[in-house]
Design a protein around this motif. Structure first.
Motif, PDB file in Angstrom:
ATOM      1  N   GLU A 114      -9.025   9.811 -23.065  1.00 13.65           N
ATOM      2  CA  GLU A 114      -8.718   8.558 -23.767  1.00 13.65           C
ATOM      3  C   GLU A 114      -7.626   7.789 -23.030  1.00 13.65           C
ATOM      4  O   GLU A 114      -7.708   6.565 -22.899  1.00 13.65           O
ATOM      5  N   TRP A 115      -6.606   8.487 -22.543  1.00 17.85           N
ATOM      6  CA  TRP A 115      -5.527   7.853 -21.780  1.00 17.85           C
ATOM      7  C   TRP A 115      -6.109   7.181 -20.533  1.00 17.85           C
ATOM      8  O   TRP A 115      -5.794   6.018 -20.244  1.00 17.85           O
ATOM      9  N   ALA A 116      -6.956   7.903 -19.802  1.00 17.08           N
ATOM     10  CA  ALA A 116      -7.535   7.350 -18.576  1.00 17.08           C
ATOM     11  C   ALA A 116      -8.399   6.127 -18.875  1.00 17.08           C
ATOM     12  O   ALA A 116      -8.321   5.116 -18.170  1.00 17.08           O
ATOM     13  N   ARG A 117      -9.203   6.198 -19.911  1.00 18.27           N
ATOM     14  CA  ARG A 117     -10.042   5.042 -20.284  1.00 18.27           C
ATOM     15  C   ARG A 117      -9.175   3.853 -20.686  1.00 18.27           C
ATOM     16  O   ARG A 117      -9.498   2.711 -20.347  1.00 18.27           O
ATOM     17  N   SER A 118      -8.081   4.115 -21.395  1.00 10.55           N
ATOM     18  CA  SER A 118      -7.213   3.020 -21.857  1.00 10.55           C
ATOM     19  C   SER A 118      -6.588   2.263 -20.692  1.00 10.55           C
ATOM     20  O   SER A 118      -6.222   1.100 -20.837  1.00 10.55           O
ATOM     21  N   LEU A 119      -6.461   2.934 -19.546  1.00 13.68           N
ATOM     22  CA  LEU A 119      -5.914   2.285 -18.352  1.00 13.68           C
ATOM     23  C   LEU A 119      -7.012   1.722 -17.459  1.00 13.68           C
ATOM     24  O   LEU A 119      -6.736   1.213 -16.376  1.00 13.68           O
ATOM     25  N   GLY A 120      -8.262   1.820 -17.910  1.00 12.54           N
ATOM     26  CA  GLY A 120      -9.374   1.248 -17.170  1.00 12.54           C
ATOM     27  C   GLY A 120      -9.891   2.097 -16.033  1.00 12.54           C
ATOM     28  O   GLY A 120     -10.640   1.610 -15.178  1.00 12.54           O
ATOM     29  N   TYR A 121      -9.508   3.368 -15.997  1.00 20.73           N
ATOM     30  CA  TYR A 121      -9.970   4.242 -14.925  1.00 20.73           C
ATOM     31  C   TYR A 121     -11.422   4.645 -15.143  1.00 20.73           C
ATOM     32  O   TYR A 121     -11.847   4.910 -16.263  1.00 20.73           O
ATOM     33  N   ARG A 122     -12.140   4.759 -14.056  1.00 25.04           N
ATOM     34  CA  ARG A 122     -13.534   5.192 -14.075  1.00 25.04           C
ATOM     35  C   ARG A 122     -13.639   6.701 -13.901  1.00 25.04           C
ATOM     36  O   ARG A 122     -14.629   7.316 -14.279  1.00 25.04           O
ATOM     37  N   LEU A 123     -12.597   7.289 -13.333  1.00 19.17           N
ATOM     38  CA  LEU A 123     -12.600   8.721 -13.026  1.00 19.17           C
ATOM     39  C   LEU A 123     -11.341   9.406 -13.554  1.00 19.17           C
ATOM     40  O   LEU A 123     -10.277   8.796 -13.606  1.00 19.17           O
ATOM     41  N   LEU A 124     -11.495  10.677 -13.890  1.00 18.88           N
ATOM     42  CA  LEU A 124     -10.365  11.547 -14.241  1.00 18.88           C
ATOM     43  C   LEU A 124     -10.514  12.784 -13.372  1.00 18.88           C
ATOM     44  O   LEU A 124     -11.592  13.392 -13.319  1.00 18.88           O
ATOM     45  N   SER A 125      -9.458  13.143 -12.669  1.00 21.50           N
ATOM     46  CA  SER A 125      -9.540  14.273 -11.748  1.00 21.50           C
ATOM     47  C   SER A 125      -8.440  15.284 -12.046  1.00 21.50           C
ATOM     48  O   SER A 125      -7.495  15.014 -12.786  1.00 21.50           O
ATOM     49  N   LEU A 126      -8.574  16.451 -11.444  1.00 23.23           N
ATOM     50  CA  LEU A 126      -7.577  17.512 -11.567  1.00 23.23           C
ATOM     51  C   LEU A 126      -7.827  18.520 -10.461  1.00 23.23           C
ATOM     52  O   LEU A 126      -8.862  18.487  -9.807  1.00 23.23           O
ATOM     53  N   ASP A 127      -6.878  19.395 -10.252  1.00 22.04           N
ATOM     54  CA  ASP A 127      -7.017  20.491  -9.300  1.00 22.04           C
ATOM     55  C   ASP A 127      -6.892  21.802 -10.065  1.00 22.04           C
ATOM     56  O   ASP A 127      -6.155  21.893 -11.049  1.00 22.04           O
ATOM     57  N   VAL A 128      -7.618  22.800  -9.595  1.00 18.76           N
ATOM     58  CA  VAL A 128      -7.570  24.123 -10.205  1.00 18.76           C
ATOM     59  C   VAL A 128      -7.751  25.150  -9.094  1.00 18.76           C
ATOM     60  O   VAL A 128      -8.504  24.914  -8.146  1.00 18.76           O
ATOM     61  N   PHE A 129      -7.045  26.267  -9.187  1.00 22.69           N
ATOM     62  CA  PHE A 129      -7.229  27.327  -8.201  1.00 22.69           C
ATOM     63  C   PHE A 129      -8.626  27.924  -8.354  1.00 22.69           C
ATOM     64  O   PHE A 129      -9.058  28.253  -9.463  1.00 22.69           O
ATOM     65  N   ALA A 130      -9.338  28.048  -7.253  1.00 24.34           N
ATOM     66  CA  ALA A 130     -10.716  28.531  -7.276  1.00 24.34           C
ATOM     67  C   ALA A 130     -10.833  29.925  -7.880  1.00 24.34           C
ATOM     68  O   ALA A 130     -11.846  30.248  -8.503  1.00 24.34           O
ATOM     69  N   HIS A 131      -9.815  30.759  -7.738  1.00 25.82           N
ATOM     70  CA  HIS A 131      -9.855  32.112  -8.292  1.00 25.82           C
ATOM     71  C   HIS A 131      -9.608  32.132  -9.806  1.00 25.82           C
ATOM     72  O   HIS A 131      -9.780  33.166 -10.441  1.00 25.82           O
ATOM     73  N   ASN A 132      -9.217  31.005 -10.375  1.00 21.97           N
ATOM     74  CA  ASN A 132      -8.971  30.910 -11.819  1.00 21.97           C
ATOM     75  C   ASN A 132     -10.287  30.541 -12.509  1.00 21.97           C
ATOM     76  O   ASN A 132     -10.473  29.419 -12.979  1.00 21.97           O
ATOM     77  N   GLN A 133     -11.213  31.494 -12.547  1.00 19.04           N
ATOM     78  CA  GLN A 133     -12.563  31.228 -13.048  1.00 19.04           C
ATOM     79  C   GLN A 133     -12.564  30.769 -14.499  1.00 19.04           C
ATOM     80  O   GLN A 133     -13.377  29.933 -14.885  1.00 19.04           O
ATOM     81  N   HIS A 134     -11.647  31.278 -15.308  1.00 11.60           N
ATOM     82  CA  HIS A 134     -11.559  30.846 -16.708  1.00 11.60           C
ATOM     83  C   HIS A 134     -11.335  29.336 -16.791  1.00 11.60           C
ATOM     84  O   HIS A 134     -12.010  28.636 -17.548  1.00 11.60           O
ATOM     85  N   ALA A 135     -10.404  28.829 -15.985  1.00  9.25           N
ATOM     86  CA  ALA A 135     -10.129  27.389 -15.982  1.00  9.25           C
ATOM     87  C   ALA A 135     -11.282  26.608 -15.371  1.00  9.25           C
ATOM     88  O   ALA A 135     -11.668  25.553 -15.896  1.00  9.25           O
ATOM     89  N   VAL A 136     -11.850  27.110 -14.287  1.00  5.47           N
ATOM     90  CA  VAL A 136     -12.990  26.429 -13.661  1.00  5.47           C
ATOM     91  C   VAL A 136     -14.122  26.277 -14.680  1.00  5.47           C
ATOM     92  O   VAL A 136     -14.704  25.199 -14.827  1.00  5.47           O
ATOM     93  N   ASP A 137     -14.416  27.351 -15.406  1.00  2.00           N
ATOM     94  CA  ASP A 137     -15.483  27.302 -16.412  1.00  2.00           C
ATOM     95  C   ASP A 137     -15.157  26.310 -17.529  1.00  2.00           C
ATOM     96  O   ASP A 137     -16.024  25.557 -17.975  1.00  2.00           O
ATOM     97  N   PHE A 138     -13.895  26.292 -17.977  1.00  2.00           N
ATOM     98  CA  PHE A 138     -13.477  25.357 -19.034  1.00  2.00           C
ATOM     99  C   PHE A 138     -13.713  23.915 -18.590  1.00  2.00           C
ATOM    100  O   PHE A 138     -14.301  23.116 -19.327  1.00  2.00           O
ATOM    101  N   TYR A 139     -13.262  23.572 -17.398  1.00  2.00           N
ATOM    102  CA  TYR A 139     -13.403  22.190 -16.927  1.00  2.00           C
ATOM    103  C   TYR A 139     -14.867  21.838 -16.654  1.00  2.00           C
ATOM    104  O   TYR A 139     -15.290  20.714 -16.925  1.00  2.00           O
TER     105      TYR A 139
END
Length: 155
Positions: A114-139
């Motif tokens: 919602e924050w990203a849309r409110s600023l008119g962004y088309r994309l939302l990005s993030l970084d995650v450690f590849a070995h953190n499979q729990h987080a990779v699966d969540f995202y």
């Protein structure tokens, strides 16, 4: 699902935010980095993130109905790595251990979108450690897709 309220972080919340650093540095990590390296990275990242935040950056704290802090998210403006187009960037997301699996991370990510849309962004990005499979699966469940993959070979 837990009743969750999201509020902008205040100065009084920063001890809580920093208290979750071990949860971030303790994620499954590449085998060539030990815990001390991850802790050093996390300390440097927290300092860089909060010492001079962008005016559009936001940190939200998730609260329980009983008044307990459950986690936080920090969002800031970023740039797409391919086009340079301005986009939203989730730089930090951390939960208290007892808040896992209760919908807190989902609520925080919804707020980031919602924050990203409110600023008119088309994309939302993030970084995650590849070995953190729990987080990779969540995202991935939330619709995020890998754009680049950095490969490292220990020598």
């Amino acid at each position: 699902m837990l009743s969750i309220t999201l509020r902008p972080a205040a100065d009084a919340d920063m001890d809580f935010v920093h208290s979750l650093s071990p949860r971030l540095s303790g994620v499954p990590r590449p085998p060539w980095h030990d815990l001390a390296a991850m802790e050093g990275f996390q300390d440097r990242y927290m300092t860089a993130t909060f010492d001079a935040p962008d005016k559009e950056a936001r940190t939200l704290i998730a609260w329980s109905a009983e008044g307990h802090r459950l986690g936080y998210i920090h969002m800031r403006p970023g740039k797409d790595g391919v086009t340079g187009e301005p986009c939203g960037y989730v730089s930090l997301l951390a939960l208290a251990k007892e808040a896992e699996g209760m919908g807190v991370a989902h609520a925080l990510m919804q707020a980031a979108e919602e924050w990203a849309r409110s600023l008119g962004y088309r994309l939302l990005s993030l970084d995650v450690f590849a070995h953190n499979q729990h987080a990779v699966d969540f995202y991935t469940r939330r619709g995020f897709e890998a754009e680049t993959i950095r490969l490292v070979k220990p020598l």
